[in-house]
Design a protein around this motif. Sequence first.
Motif, PDB file in Angstrom:
ATOM      1  N   PHE A  11     -50.525   5.213 -73.010  1.00  0.00           N
ATOM      2  CA  PHE A  11     -51.341   5.333 -71.805  1.00  0.00           C
ATOM      3  C   PHE A  11     -51.760   3.985 -71.218  1.00  0.00           C
ATOM      4  O   PHE A  11     -51.541   3.703 -70.048  1.00  0.00           O
ATOM      5  N   ARG A  12     -52.348   3.131 -72.098  1.00  0.00           N
ATOM      6  CA  ARG A  12     -52.861   1.865 -71.566  1.00  0.00           C
ATOM      7  C   ARG A  12     -51.732   1.002 -71.038  1.00  0.00           C
ATOM      8  O   ARG A  12     -51.837   0.390 -69.982  1.00  0.00           O
ATOM      9  N   GLU A  13     -50.649   0.997 -71.814  1.00  0.00           N
ATOM     10  CA  GLU A  13     -49.473   0.240 -71.377  1.00  0.00           C
ATOM     11  C   GLU A  13     -49.002   0.737 -70.004  1.00  0.00           C
ATOM     12  O   GLU A  13     -48.742  -0.045 -69.095  1.00  0.00           O
ATOM     13  N   ALA A  14     -48.943   2.067 -69.861  1.00  0.00           N
ATOM     14  CA  ALA A  14     -48.438   2.648 -68.621  1.00  0.00           C
ATOM     15  C   ALA A  14     -49.361   2.323 -67.447  1.00  0.00           C
ATOM     16  O   ALA A  14     -48.912   1.900 -66.377  1.00  0.00           O
ATOM     17  N   LEU A  15     -50.654   2.502 -67.680  1.00  0.00           N
ATOM     18  CA  LEU A  15     -51.611   2.241 -66.608  1.00  0.00           C
ATOM     19  C   LEU A  15     -51.566   0.768 -66.216  1.00  0.00           C
ATOM     20  O   LEU A  15     -51.507   0.422 -65.035  1.00  0.00           O
ATOM     21  N   ARG A  16     -51.557  -0.107 -67.259  1.00  0.00           N
ATOM     22  CA  ARG A  16     -51.581  -1.538 -66.975  1.00  0.00           C
ATOM     23  C   ARG A  16     -50.319  -1.938 -66.207  1.00  0.00           C
ATOM     24  O   ARG A  16     -50.378  -2.622 -65.192  1.00  0.00           O
ATOM     25  N   THR A  17     -49.170  -1.502 -66.690  1.00  0.00           N
ATOM     26  CA  THR A  17     -47.921  -1.896 -66.027  1.00  0.00           C
ATOM     27  C   THR A  17     -47.883  -1.363 -64.590  1.00  0.00           C
ATOM     28  O   THR A  17     -47.496  -2.079 -63.666  1.00  0.00           O
ATOM     29  N   THR A  18     -48.304  -0.126 -64.414  1.00  0.00           N
ATOM     30  CA  THR A  18     -48.297   0.441 -63.067  1.00  0.00           C
ATOM     31  C   THR A  18     -49.137  -0.413 -62.122  1.00  0.00           C
ATOM     32  O   THR A  18     -48.690  -0.782 -61.026  1.00  0.00           O
ATOM     33  N   LEU A  19     -50.336  -0.757 -62.585  1.00  0.00           N
ATOM     34  CA  LEU A  19     -51.224  -1.538 -61.718  1.00  0.00           C
ATOM     35  C   LEU A  19     -50.672  -2.941 -61.478  1.00  0.00           C
ATOM     36  O   LEU A  19     -50.683  -3.439 -60.352  1.00  0.00           O
TER      37      LEU A  19
END
Lengths: 285, 296, 360
Positions: free
Chosen positions: A58-66
């Motif tokens: 989750f954190r990886e996905a959110l961070r990369t998306t942003l």
Amino acid sequence: MRAQRLGWAPYALLLPSLAFLAVFFAVPMVRAFGLAFRDAGGDWTLASWRTMVDDAGFREALRTTLILIVLIIPVQFVLAMAMALVVNARLKWSGLWLYVYAIPLGISELAAGIIWLAIFDRQGWLNSILEGIGILDRPFIFLNYQERGWLIFAIVLAEAWRATSIIMIILVAGLQGIPRDFFEAADVFGATTWQKVRRVILPMLRPSVQVALILRTILAFQAFAVVIALAGSGTTVLSAEAYRWYYTIRDSHVAAAYAALILLLSVACTVLFLVLLPTREEQMG
Amino acid sequence: MTSVARDLPASPGVETRSIGGHRRARVRRRLFSRGLLYVAATGLALWVLAPIYLITITAFSPRPVVYGYPKEVIPSQFSTDTISFFANATGVLPSLWRSVLVAVVTLVASTIIGAPAGYAIARFAFRGRNAFRLTVLSTRAFPIVILSIPLAVTFIDWGIYDTVWSVALMHTALALPFTILITSSIFVGVPKDLEEAALTLGCTPATAFLRVVLPLALPGLAAASIFTFVLSWNEVFAAVILTLRERTLPALVLSQLNDSPIPFRFAAAWFMMAPSLLFIFVIRRYLLGLWGRVSR
Amino acid sequence: MAEIRLEGITKVFDKKVRAVDDVDLTVADQEFMVLLGPSGCGKTTLMRMIAGLEYPEHGRVLIGGRDVTDLPPRKRRIAMVFQSYAVFPHLTVFENIAFGLRMQRTPKAEVTRRVEGAADLVQLTPYLGRYSAQLSGGQRQRVAVARAIVMNPAVLLMDEPLSNLDALLRLTFRAELKRLVAELKTTTIYVTHDQVEAMSLGDRVAVMREGKVVQVGTPMAVYDRPATQFVGSFIGSPPMNFLRGRTERENGYARVHLGAEALTIPALPARTDGEVLVGIRAENVVAEATPTPGAIAARTEVVEPLGSHLLVTAIVGDQRLKIQARTDFPAQPDTPLWLRPEPDKLRWYDPATGQEIAAG
């Protein structure tokens, strides 16, 4: 008072669209939130959200998306503005320039991802060229799953390459709406090119910029295939997680939670842009 | 120094020197910035075209060359080996056929459903017109992701999950808002006078539409359809969620991406890209009209 | 051939704008009626209601005694020439003219015959194979006219058909149109904002303002006896002069005071007393270089030589008026002159309402 003839006609013409949009937009929307906030038994719960947030991806996905959004959008705007100004400058073959810059409009995220894979691959074009001109003496592994920086760099380039066209088109259409007198007036007053861009073009393009920003941000939240094509499992984004939860883990509740999160972020950004970049009517109203 | 200025009849004699000097400087600066513009234009064009060129020569090299390193920017051999390897891979041709089918169904369905609404927005002033327009515009904020997952569940209930129809329905829903807005701007472009003239010459509203509006709107509608086709042809998220075995081409490529050999991927990318290039070329004159106006 | 009767026609847009307000108008069979007025006066809306392109909120439209109020355009036996010409760009000139006949399923041979006849009438025969894009503005206008007349309509409607032509062409076409319509003897309604066009073409002119018909009459009558101040200033170039004055009766004679000057006249309309507006056309004032009995003193402000005559702007007291003088009149700015209005050309208006005060 006599009834207007054929007063019902427009509604009859709208009916198929309304029905279709209701079944394939409104209902799925409601169901998506239903999936995200309820468990398999139909009880209201935040369990799916907790699962989502606690997941390693989750954190990886959110961070990369942003990170991708923050990097891609300014790059695209600068490029698109440059292209739009070139198209609008009435060079020779102006139709040709427009067409060339618009080509990526028809290229899918997936194809673009693979095309840039051919460039950034260990045995790809970038290494071939860099070695050919003597900058490298052996191939560099750009798409190294340990090396997130290069992965993101490649994704940003691929997305900037692919999705700049649409912004360019919107900006060109906006530029063509500006009467040429404005530019000539600016010329008469001795404005430099930079001054013209800043003082004349940008303010008048504000509505177009707003539309393009909103559109691009919404689409950037959905970036998916380009990430999978270039990064494989090296990094992940929100859409890719939604896909993984739906397809690999087969938990449509968590997948729906991801989808709902993407929607909420998109809407939040849309509102943010509407507030930050009011167009003239909104300022007056 | 002043010779240029002397040829200019409008320059008063006294100020000839300074005006001529300024003018020449300005002309020089103009030429310079013109030149700079061409450099920028070419640079941007290369940025767009280079990757297309590279994937094309990759796709048309024999497989050993595709695996080889370093690669040559000017290809030494032309071969359809890689492309035919891709085309003959399991599932590719059926998925190609499905992609075409989905795209055609999508464009037909979205036009049949959306064009009447576009026409209504373009021609009638009715209560709720703006509300409808705004609704249609706002559907853009809904990501494909949020529609696909619940629709997958719905399609399982309906028994059309994992068929081309489910993907086509989803794509129609995605394309519909664009179709409505684009067709409405196309119909706005057909002067109302022509339609009214037809009415005064004996047409019913329906025959006026068929005999006057439709023929005039046709090129624009065709361009819009091509755009819808490309949209569907390229779409992968919904396609990969809504199918398991009945993959469209992008869905097939995506689901096999990390297990497939490099030539397969590159040939696939070229294959997915090529029709779009052609289509964008066909509708190039309409791009600004279709996109620019709609996004206001 | 048909008479048109409009009874109490009212059209309201957006529930508040009364574009056409309770209009009654009768156009006789074979008459050429011009609807004249400034833009936004409702003349086009009125014509569109006769055509069936708009429907009135109140009132009836009768064509040839038949109530067509609720009928669509195709059932009204009308034909219309649009301001934009509305020539179908995807059809040839021939097919444009044949369009209406084809909708009526006219036999092929007859279509050809009638199209060729109509084309001949407007001198389009050499262009029958062309498309709209290959035609000049004047040729497109002819296509629009031919397309309308080929239908043998009971009523011919024309919405500013000359306004998109350049000035010279407009003059030629005006005469041509007049000849054509006179030959066809079709009842015609013609909308224009150009008063010269209205005067030159119409059997009668209906002057409209703010959705109402203010005056209907022959061009000469409307010009000579404007029913309101508005009509007087809208028709004629220069517009009619209107001077504020005060009337006074004195043993059989009447006098109008215009500031310090006074004009003695034989008679006044019965109902005038006190404040009036005196209307007089520029050509109905005789300019004198020396004081003359029956003339009032004025001062020349501007002299505009117009070839056939001089247009002199004169000041009487604190009011301006424009008069026509012969080219040999010795007019100089800032010199005195004397003005003698023709008494029977004086018109009287109520300063409050702008309505003419009928002669008594």
